[in-house]
Design a protein around this motif. Sequence first.
Motif, PDB file in Angstrom:
ATOM      1  N   LEU A  78     -17.865   9.546  -4.904  1.00  0.00           N
ATOM      2  CA  LEU A  78     -18.098   8.572  -3.835  1.00  0.00           C
ATOM      3  C   LEU A  78     -17.011   8.579  -2.777  1.00  0.00           C
ATOM      4  O   LEU A  78     -17.127   7.857  -1.776  1.00  0.00           O
ATOM      5  N   GLY A  79     -15.952   9.349  -2.983  1.00  0.00           N
ATOM      6  CA  GLY A  79     -14.887   9.424  -1.987  1.00  0.00           C
ATOM      7  C   GLY A  79     -14.060   8.167  -1.888  1.00  0.00           C
ATOM      8  O   GLY A  79     -13.570   7.839  -0.799  1.00  0.00           O
ATOM      9  N   VAL A  80     -13.872   7.446  -2.987  1.00  0.00           N
ATOM     10  CA  VAL A  80     -13.039   6.241  -2.987  1.00  0.00           C
ATOM     11  C   VAL A  80     -11.573   6.668  -3.025  1.00  0.00           C
ATOM     12  O   VAL A  80     -11.173   7.408  -3.931  1.00  0.00           O
ATOM     13  N   PRO A  81     -10.747   6.237  -2.074  1.00  0.00           N
ATOM     14  CA  PRO A  81      -9.385   6.797  -1.994  1.00  0.00           C
ATOM     15  C   PRO A  81      -8.447   6.346  -3.095  1.00  0.00           C
ATOM     16  O   PRO A  81      -7.614   7.131  -3.552  1.00  0.00           O
ATOM     17  N   THR A  82      -8.530   5.091  -3.536  1.00  0.00           N
ATOM     18  CA  THR A  82      -7.569   4.566  -4.499  1.00  0.00           C
ATOM     19  C   THR A  82      -8.294   3.872  -5.642  1.00  0.00           C
ATOM     20  O   THR A  82      -9.463   3.490  -5.528  1.00  0.00           O
ATOM     21  N   THR A  83      -7.563   3.690  -6.737  1.00  0.00           N
ATOM     22  CA  THR A  83      -8.124   2.965  -7.879  1.00  0.00           C
ATOM     23  C   THR A  83      -8.350   1.494  -7.544  1.00  0.00           C
ATOM     24  O   THR A  83      -9.317   0.884  -8.017  1.00  0.00           O
ATOM     25  N   THR A  84      -7.471   0.912  -6.727  1.00  0.00           N
ATOM     26  CA  THR A  84      -7.658  -0.481  -6.309  1.00  0.00           C
ATOM     27  C   THR A  84      -8.968  -0.653  -5.557  1.00  0.00           C
ATOM     28  O   THR A  84      -9.712  -1.620  -5.790  1.00  0.00           O
ATOM     29  N   PRO A 109     -12.010  -3.155 -16.479  1.00  0.00           N
ATOM     30  CA  PRO A 109     -10.585  -3.244 -16.854  1.00  0.00           C
ATOM     31  C   PRO A 109      -9.702  -3.481 -15.638  1.00  0.00           C
ATOM     32  O   PRO A 109     -10.117  -3.328 -14.474  1.00  0.00           O
ATOM     33  N   SER A 110      -8.475  -3.821 -15.917  1.00  0.00           N
ATOM     34  CA  SER A 110      -7.488  -4.036 -14.858  1.00  0.00           C
ATOM     35  C   SER A 110      -6.964  -2.696 -14.343  1.00  0.00           C
ATOM     36  O   SER A 110      -7.213  -1.631 -14.922  1.00  0.00           O
ATOM     37  N   GLU A 111      -6.196  -2.779 -13.269  1.00  0.00           N
ATOM     38  CA  GLU A 111      -5.622  -1.558 -12.691  1.00  0.00           C
ATOM     39  C   GLU A 111      -4.635  -0.902 -13.652  1.00  0.00           C
ATOM     40  O   GLU A 111      -4.524   0.331 -13.694  1.00  0.00           O
TER      41      GLU A 111
END
Length: 395
Positions: A78-84, A109-111
């Motif tokens: 999906l091209g999401v840049p960061t885990t956040t 889950p949390s980061e």
Amino acid sequence: MTDDPLDAMKARWNHIQGYLFPWLREEVDPITEALGRLVTTLDVIGLEAFVPEPPRGAGRPPNDRRALARAFVAKAVLGVPTTTALIERLDVDRSLRRILGWERRSQVPSEATFSRAFAEFAQGDLPDKMHAALIERSLGGRIVGVIARDATEIEAREKPVKPEPNDKKDPPPPDGAQPTRKRGRPRKHEERPKPEPTRLERQTTQNLNQMLADLPTACDVGSKKNSKGYKETWIGYKLHLDVACGQIPVSCVLTSASVHDSQVAIPLMTMTGARVSYLYDLMDAAYDAAAIHDHSKALGHAPIIDRNFRAQHEAKAEWAKEVERMKLIHMPDPDDVIFNFRTLAERVNARLKDEFGARSVRVRGAIKVKCHLMFGVVALAVDQILRVTQLRPAA
């Protein structure tokens, strides 16, 4: 019934189109084209075979590592840049949550948990194992025409390793050894010790694990000339790729940014030769070395490498005249036609950076950087395999 792996993949895709997607439209609503591509990618990868089920016993149950692995694949697809940003999307996208294996927002889950799971995947080399199995399953038993080899820069957000100080003095001799003489012409009847073998010379007698262990992987500064002749520098790493016909990445090696492209040619062709059967090795002038030519021929391949004249100005001028004479009589070089396929690697490098997260490296350390890149390589390989077999996700 055919034994062709691509035909088997096409039959599985017809099953997905006919049964899985109609069921998903009823259970997961809405399902967009991007989510359909994600479902197809997860099905083709089959990561459940590489990630064990969570243990069942007394105590608090751990987070499902399979769902976390799917999340990192989704991050690349999906091209999401960061885990956040991925966690924020999971909070509002119910369809994506259900595809990855979480029903409620509270189950995401949390980061910190994502970070711990990513470290486990990096230590276990999970995406590299999935990629190797995917290539063996899709291209095993087939003859690939050409393998294009190239490297691309990977910028990282970490400090480069400082080079060792060089005071331009010879190191002190060991105990009991005769002192070394000054540089210059040797004396009469003086026998100088042979120089140590270069990395290319060592690689001809090493196995694959020894070759990879000999390559530096620390973050440092790299430089190169771009297509316009200007020098560019970056801090980070260098990703070396072998790309098959159909723009399918077959093998990958991550090194320090300062490592020359030619130092990774022999490990790459050894790794690729163990995964697929192919005919031609296509490389640019940076790989023009006798050891690379000889090793490619020893593996049964035909090396087609752009010639590097270096300081041989007369040979370069003579070669230019020969090219003009061949054009005058309209005699094309057959190697040039095959060499044009070398742009496969450049296109894969561009897609890996623009669409699959190679520009958004936020982790530190060679192991984690490689894990981040390999999730993108796996997603890119699946996408190209589906394009080769003329399969498209459902609209």
